[in-house]
Structure formats: C-alpha cells, structure tokens
Design a protein around this motif. Sequence first.
Motif, mmCIF file in Angstrom:
data_model
loop_
_atom_site.group_PDB
_atom_site.id
_atom_site.type_symbol
_atom_site.label_atom_id
_atom_site.label_comp_id
_atom_site.label_asym_id
_atom_site.label_seq_id
_atom_site.Cartn_x
_atom_site.Cartn_y
_atom_site.Cartn_z
ATOM 1 N N SER A 83 -5.529 -14.348 -33.355
ATOM 2 C CA SER A 83 -4.620 -12.918 -32.925
ATOM 3 C C SER A 83 -5.891 -11.430 -33.649
ATOM 4 C CB SER A 83 -3.446 -13.333 -33.813
ATOM 5 O OG SER A 83 -2.604 -14.303 -33.214
ATOM 6 N N ASP A 102 -8.985 -11.102 -31.924
ATOM 7 C CA ASP A 102 -8.570 -10.820 -29.962
ATOM 8 C C ASP A 102 -7.937 -9.232 -30.422
ATOM 9 O OD1 ASP A 102 -9.422 -12.736 -29.066
ATOM 10 O OD2 ASP A 102 -7.357 -14.450 -29.318
ATOM 11 N N GLY A 103 -7.313 -9.150 -30.952
ATOM 12 C CA GLY A 103 -6.277 -7.635 -30.630
ATOM 13 C C GLY A 103 -7.625 -6.963 -31.720
ATOM 14 N N ARG A 154 -10.421 -5.975 -28.368
ATOM 15 C CA ARG A 154 -9.358 -5.216 -27.250
ATOM 16 C C ARG A 154 -9.312 -3.897 -27.583
ATOM 17 N NH1 ARG A 154 -6.740 -7.820 -23.257
ATOM 18 N NH2 ARG A 154 -6.751 -10.052 -23.492
ATOM 19 N N LEU A 181 -5.367 1.581 -23.753
ATOM 20 C CA LEU A 181 -6.080 0.786 -22.927
ATOM 21 C C LEU A 181 -5.898 0.491 -21.353
ATOM 22 C CD1 LEU A 181 -4.687 -2.430 -25.250
ATOM 23 C CD2 LEU A 181 -6.867 -1.778 -25.210
ATOM 24 N N ALA A 240 -0.629 -9.868 -18.827
ATOM 25 C CA ALA A 240 -2.185 -9.748 -19.954
ATOM 26 C C ALA A 240 -2.164 -7.681 -20.460
ATOM 27 C CB ALA A 240 -3.182 -9.427 -19.112
ATOM 28 N N LEU A 241 -2.294 -6.727 -19.788
ATOM 29 C CA LEU A 241 -1.811 -6.051 -20.827
ATOM 30 C C LEU A 241 -1.139 -5.677 -21.264
ATOM 31 C CD1 LEU A 241 -3.500 -3.290 -20.726
ATOM 32 C CD2 LEU A 241 -2.233 -2.404 -18.826
ATOM 33 N N THR A 301 0.714 -8.147 -22.845
ATOM 34 C CA THR A 301 0.645 -8.462 -24.667
ATOM 35 C C THR A 301 -0.627 -8.105 -25.062
ATOM 36 O OG1 THR A 301 0.355 -10.561 -23.137
ATOM 37 C CG2 THR A 301 -0.534 -11.028 -24.615
ATOM 38 N N ALA A 302 -2.147 -7.230 -24.585
ATOM 39 C CA ALA A 302 -3.071 -6.862 -24.908
ATOM 40 C C ALA A 302 -2.553 -5.386 -26.196
ATOM 41 C CB ALA A 302 -4.291 -6.133 -23.978
ATOM 42 N N THR A 303 -1.764 -4.513 -25.632
ATOM 43 C CA THR A 303 -1.037 -3.622 -25.706
ATOM 44 C C THR A 303 -0.423 -4.173 -27.325
ATOM 45 O OG1 THR A 303 -0.833 -2.488 -23.428
ATOM 46 C CG2 THR A 303 0.485 -1.353 -25.981
ATOM 47 N N GLY A 313 -2.680 -4.988 -30.009
ATOM 48 C CA GLY A 313 -3.939 -4.200 -30.676
ATOM 49 C C GLY A 313 -2.658 -3.315 -31.434
#
Length: 347
Positions: free
Chosen positions: A64, A67-68, A71, A265, A313-314, A316-318, A321
């Motif tokens: 995690s 990945d964070g 991004r 993002l 997906a966005l 999750t990325a937020t 991050g």
Amino acid sequence: MTLMPLDGLPQSAPTTDPPPAAPTTAEAPRTGLRSPAVARAVRLSVSLLPLLLIAAWAVVDWRSMYDGAARLASADPGWLLIAGVFTGLGWVAAACVRQGALPERLPPGLLLASQFAAGAANHVLPASIGAHAVTLRFLQRQGVPLARGTASLALYSLVKPVAKTVVLLVFLIAFPDMLHFGDLLPDSWTLVLLAGGTAAALTTTVVLLAVVPSLRRPVTGFLGTALTDARVLHTRPSRYLPLWLGAAATPLLQGSVIAAVGFALGLPLSWAQVVFALLIASTAVGAVPAPGGIGPVDAAMVFTLSDFGAPVALATATIIGYRVLTVWVPLLPGALVLSALVQREVL
C-alpha cells in the motif's frame, strides 16, 4: 559503674547509638531497579519501541505504501502542497481541542509536539488508544492530576462526534441535493443491532455498578470531576471556543486533505461532495476499532466517493494517496518526536 554528678544525683554512663542496620536482601533489588542506569535503559527501550512498530508495519503493509507513493509521484504538486498544509492544520486543531478540554493552561509548543507524536501512536493502536495514552502521559508530566486528565480525554472523545454531527447536519441543510445516497444509509436491521448493542452496553454498566460496590467510588469520582470540569470550562470562552471550534474544524480539515489529494489526481468531485462523503463514511463505520480508522473508513470512503460519481479506481487512488500523506509521511517524524519527548521526560 555509676557516676555521681555535682548535684548528688546518680547518672548513667553515656551510651552510643547502635549502627544502622544493613539493608535487607528484599530492599536491594528495589534500589537496583530505581538506579539511574536502569531508568535510562527503560526510557531508551520505550523511545525505540515506536520505531520498531513502524518498521514491522512497513514490512506488513509495504504494498500500500509503495502504490500510494507511486501515484502521488505523478500527481499535481501544487494540490499536494495544499493537502500538506491542511494536514498540519489538523494537528493544530487537535491541540486546540486538547487545551479546551482542560482548565489548566498547557505550554503551546509542547502541546503541539505531543499531538504530533500522538498521531504516530494513534496509527499503531486501535480506537485512539495510542493518542490518548500519549496525551494522558503528557498531562501527568505537566502536573495535571490523573482524574482530571482522564476527564479531559472523556470530554475530548465526547465533543468530537457531537461536533461532527452538527457539521453533518449543516451540510445536509446547505447542500440538500446530496441526499441521494440511498444505499449509504444503514438498513433497519443494522439500526436495530446498533440500538441493541448500545442498550446492552448501558445495561451491563449499570449492573456492574450495582453488583460491584468497589467500582462505584472511582466511577462516581470520575463523573464528578468530569462534570465539574465541563461546567467550569463552558464558563470560559478561552476554553470552550477552541474546544468546539477545533472539534468542528477537524472533519473539515480531514475532508479538505482528501479533496486536495483527489484534485491532484483529477478527481471529478467538488470539495463539498468529498467532505460530505467523509462525514457519512466516518459516521457509518467510525466506531469500528481500527488503527487510525484505517481499513473500514477507507472502504466506506471509496464506496461513498464512487456513489457520488467518481470512478472506483480514481477514488481508491485518492484514499491511498490520502493515507500515504497523512499516515506514512508524518509517521517516522512523529515517532522521532515521540522518542525525543520520552528521552527528555516530557512523556
């Protein structure tokens, strides 16, 4: 032999006091445990413990973190800087709430440093246990009695959800078009289980107080101290204003951090939608005991943001991050501050 003084009265021969008894073997270990060398070793072990816990967590959750960080490396740095500013203001708000919950005046610099260190401890232990333990130790080192320090923690824990509920109601009134989140509301069975669990907890507490007399005195003493302090605090604007305003600002600042990360993002939502999503998600699953709210709140946030129209997906990325920025980035500095405060006997 009896000596005859000048006045004719008998006088005993002078005696000397017996030598002091040697310490027993039972007292020797206690003296050794209290030696400065042992005390320094204990402080060193306690100061290194946060770093060891962080290292273990990094090994378990490295994916995690990686990945964070990846991004965030491709995100807009301007928005990330704004998110960092809001993150720092969150510690200031926490310090304001802590000061507002206590009649005694605390040193502002050390109070802020203790809250920064408490943030690191809060992400290791669930249900804010780590943050409360660090704060309680800090208050004791500042000369605050244990009963009053515990009462301030209880007031802090009570004011935060009440203030968050008020902020949520304000959002519902100000943005009525956000009431379309149907699936986010708990169903009737969930409400019944929640009400049943609350009633069971209250009943258990009352029964224990009635059956176990030894619990009544500390509980009644704690309640008396808490109620007295709360009444005194709410007669002083220098206390109740930072208490309630800081508690109301906390979810707004957290939501602003998520919104800034999302904007960095490319998240296609407004600030109000992101903050409202946090209020709903944290209210729905905030009672789940997870370290720093990580896990249940994250999943609820992704679901809520997607319900508002953000791609999964966005969203999750937020959230990933956001966690990297608010957990992983300040975790090592927070642990170092915690160790330094322990070394200097502030904690």
